[in-house]
Write a protein that holds these residues in place. Structure first.
Motif, mmCIF file in Angstrom:
data_model
loop_
_atom_site.group_PDB
_atom_site.id
_atom_site.type_symbol
_atom_site.label_atom_id
_atom_site.label_comp_id
_atom_site.label_asym_id
_atom_site.label_seq_id
_atom_site.Cartn_x
_atom_site.Cartn_y
_atom_site.Cartn_z
ATOM 1 N N TRP A 100 0.837 -1.203 0.000
ATOM 2 C CA TRP A 100 0.000 0.000 0.000
ATOM 3 C C TRP A 100 0.871 1.251 0.000
ATOM 4 O O TRP A 100 0.628 2.198 -0.748
ATOM 5 C CB TRP A 100 -0.918 -0.012 1.223
ATOM 6 C CG TRP A 100 -1.888 1.124 1.224
ATOM 7 C CD1 TRP A 100 -3.156 1.126 0.719
ATOM 8 C CD2 TRP A 100 -1.658 2.449 1.723
ATOM 9 N NE1 TRP A 100 -3.730 2.362 0.881
ATOM 10 C CE2 TRP A 100 -2.827 3.189 1.495
ATOM 11 C CE3 TRP A 100 -0.577 3.070 2.341
ATOM 12 C CZ2 TRP A 100 -2.949 4.528 1.861
ATOM 13 C CZ3 TRP A 100 -0.691 4.405 2.705
ATOM 14 C CH2 TRP A 100 -1.872 5.117 2.462
ATOM 15 N N ASN A 104 0.743 4.094 -2.868
ATOM 16 C CA ASN A 104 0.061 5.336 -2.500
ATOM 17 C C ASN A 104 0.981 6.481 -2.136
ATOM 18 O O ASN A 104 0.502 7.573 -1.833
ATOM 19 C CB ASN A 104 -0.908 5.072 -1.346
ATOM 20 C CG ASN A 104 -2.113 4.282 -1.805
ATOM 21 O OD1 ASN A 104 -3.074 4.839 -2.318
ATOM 22 N ND2 ASN A 104 -2.050 2.965 -1.656
ATOM 23 N N ALA A 107 0.325 9.671 -4.206
ATOM 24 C CA ALA A 107 -0.939 10.322 -3.846
ATOM 25 C C ALA A 107 -0.780 11.119 -2.556
ATOM 26 O O ALA A 107 -1.281 12.241 -2.428
ATOM 27 C CB ALA A 107 -2.039 9.275 -3.706
ATOM 28 N N ILE A 108 -0.063 10.536 -1.591
ATOM 29 C CA ILE A 108 0.124 11.214 -0.306
ATOM 30 C C ILE A 108 0.973 12.469 -0.475
ATOM 31 O O ILE A 108 0.660 13.533 0.045
ATOM 32 C CB ILE A 108 0.768 10.243 0.713
ATOM 33 C CG1 ILE A 108 -0.258 9.196 1.136
ATOM 34 C CG2 ILE A 108 1.297 10.987 1.915
ATOM 35 C CD1 ILE A 108 0.216 8.258 2.220
ATOM 36 N N ALA A 111 -1.164 15.098 -1.997
ATOM 37 C CA ALA A 111 -2.128 15.632 -1.034
ATOM 38 C C ALA A 111 -1.444 16.613 -0.088
ATOM 39 O O ALA A 111 -1.985 17.683 0.215
ATOM 40 C CB ALA A 111 -2.763 14.488 -0.249
ATOM 41 N N ARG A 112 -0.240 16.275 0.354
ATOM 42 C CA ARG A 112 0.495 17.158 1.253
ATOM 43 C C ARG A 112 0.784 18.496 0.590
ATOM 44 O O ARG A 112 0.589 19.557 1.179
ATOM 45 C CB ARG A 112 1.820 16.507 1.663
ATOM 46 C CG ARG A 112 1.667 15.495 2.768
ATOM 47 C CD ARG A 112 3.015 14.904 3.137
ATOM 48 N NE ARG A 112 2.831 13.685 3.907
ATOM 49 C CZ ARG A 112 3.798 12.808 4.177
ATOM 50 N NH1 ARG A 112 5.017 13.024 3.714
ATOM 51 N NH2 ARG A 112 3.547 11.730 4.881
ATOM 52 N N TYR A 115 -2.370 20.539 0.274
ATOM 53 C CA TYR A 115 -2.799 21.056 1.574
ATOM 54 C C TYR A 115 -1.941 22.256 1.978
ATOM 55 O O TYR A 115 -2.466 23.293 2.388
ATOM 56 C CB TYR A 115 -2.681 19.946 2.618
ATOM 57 C CG TYR A 115 -3.182 20.313 3.988
ATOM 58 C CD1 TYR A 115 -4.495 20.058 4.355
ATOM 59 C CD2 TYR A 115 -2.338 20.892 4.928
ATOM 60 C CE1 TYR A 115 -4.965 20.380 5.617
ATOM 61 C CE2 TYR A 115 -2.797 21.220 6.195
ATOM 62 C CZ TYR A 115 -4.107 20.963 6.539
ATOM 63 O OH TYR A 115 -4.560 21.289 7.781
ATOM 64 N N GLU B 62 -5.561 14.671 7.551
ATOM 65 C CA GLU B 62 -6.219 15.489 6.531
ATOM 66 C C GLU B 62 -5.186 15.975 5.507
ATOM 67 O O GLU B 62 -5.432 15.948 4.303
ATOM 68 C CB GLU B 62 -6.900 16.682 7.203
ATOM 69 C CG GLU B 62 -7.816 17.458 6.263
ATOM 70 C CD GLU B 62 -8.224 18.788 6.862
ATOM 71 O OE1 GLU B 62 -7.895 19.049 8.040
ATOM 72 O OE2 GLU B 62 -8.865 19.566 6.138
ATOM 73 N N ASP B 64 -2.515 14.535 4.624
ATOM 74 C CA ASP B 64 -2.085 13.426 3.771
ATOM 75 C C ASP B 64 -3.213 12.906 2.885
ATOM 76 O O ASP B 64 -3.022 11.940 2.140
ATOM 77 C CB ASP B 64 -1.544 12.274 4.626
ATOM 78 C CG ASP B 64 -0.168 12.604 5.196
ATOM 79 O OD1 ASP B 64 0.324 13.715 4.930
ATOM 80 O OD2 ASP B 64 0.408 11.755 5.894
ATOM 81 N N GLY B 65 -4.389 13.538 2.979
ATOM 82 C CA GLY B 65 -5.487 13.129 2.109
ATOM 83 C C GLY B 65 -6.137 11.824 2.515
ATOM 84 O O GLY B 65 -6.802 11.173 1.698
ATOM 85 N N LEU B 66 -5.973 11.438 3.789
ATOM 86 C CA LEU B 66 -6.548 10.177 4.245
ATOM 87 C C LEU B 66 -7.893 10.408 4.923
ATOM 88 O O LEU B 66 -8.711 9.488 5.026
ATOM 89 C CB LEU B 66 -5.589 9.496 5.231
ATOM 90 C CG LEU B 66 -4.206 9.172 4.653
ATOM 91 C CD1 LEU B 66 -3.263 8.699 5.747
ATOM 92 C CD2 LEU B 66 -4.325 8.108 3.571
ATOM 93 N N THR B 86 -8.705 6.999 -0.280
ATOM 94 C CA THR B 86 -7.330 6.591 0.035
ATOM 95 C C THR B 86 -7.246 6.084 1.469
ATOM 96 O O THR B 86 -6.631 5.044 1.739
ATOM 97 C CB THR B 86 -6.362 7.770 -0.140
ATOM 98 O OG1 THR B 86 -6.569 8.375 -1.414
ATOM 99 C CG2 THR B 86 -4.925 7.304 -0.029
#
Lengths: 123, 123
Positions: A100, A104, A107-108, A111-112, A115, B62, B64-66, B86
């Motif tokens: 995983w 992933n 993607a993480i 997202a960081r 954000y 949040e 990390d988009g989880l 995710t």
DNA sequence: GTATCTGGTTACCGATCGTAACTTATCCAA
DNA sequence: TTGGATAAGTTACGATCGGTAACCAGATAC
């Protein structure tokens, strides 16, 4: 009184993660899964770990019965660490999570970045 | 010389565990897997977590988009947290490890007790 | 003699963690 | 109308933890 201790008995996940949760333990287990390894050899291969943290990590893993420690009668004496059968089973159980992580990670990261950018924009 | 093992240590495992490694994150994810939940409701159900650590943990997840955060237009305004897709996939990936933790907790406890006893005997 | 190998330990310092108290606002009961 | 409960956090502060650098004894190699 840390809440940690109070809940660990009620929650096996928590109990196990208190030990396995730190990144060094996982990296050491991954490395030892490839076969037994000596102290300094481990330190060279686990990127960034200090002698102290390797020492602490190995003793914790040994205490939990996940890693065995064997002193070789050489000169100077060498110390060989290896996964026990319990340790090996943990390594197998981590497989899915490791996969995983690999799929992933992008993607993480994304997202960081998103954000952090949105926070900066809000300023 | 130690055989050079082909392990990627710019490594995703480490990257992911730096975030997921702390026990609170895991417990929050496990809880949210049961469905969306508000802040105080989460705090009541995650045994032993403080408001501060819950706040910090949720913000990390949040970022990390989880986990997603949604403010409800109630009075007083409530905040609902939920796993993203995710986050849900991470929960699924943790399943095997959680099962391992549950089945091996007794063995680990026993190993710890034995280790501590042998240390005391050595004194 | 000096450098390097072995497997660690010790001292120290800054980051992190947890606890308790505080904040702003609304609603309910007395 | 005053007190308490609930909402979602934030802040201050002390304790604890993780990491860095320095150091140890003993042996081999140059």
């Amino acid at each position: 009184m840390p809440a940690k201790r109070a809940t660990s008995y009620a929650c096996p996940i928590r109990d196990v993660l208190d030990r396995v949760g730190d990144a060094w333990s996982v990296l050491v287990i991954m490395e030892l899964a490839g076969g037994p390894c000596r102290f300094n050899a481990l330190q060279r291969v686990v990127n960034g770990i200090s002698a102290r943290m390797l020492s602490v990590t190995l003793r914790h893993l040994e205490r939990d019965g996940l890693v065995s420690r064997r002193v070789l009668e050489t000169s100077p004496p060498q110390v060989e660490y290896a996964l026990t059968t319990t340790g090996a089973s943990l390594h197998r159980a981590m497989g899915e999570l490791a996969a995983w992580a690999e799929t992933n990670q992008p993607a993480i990261r994304e997202a960081r970045a998103a954000y952090d950018a949105s926070l900066e924009a809000a300023q």
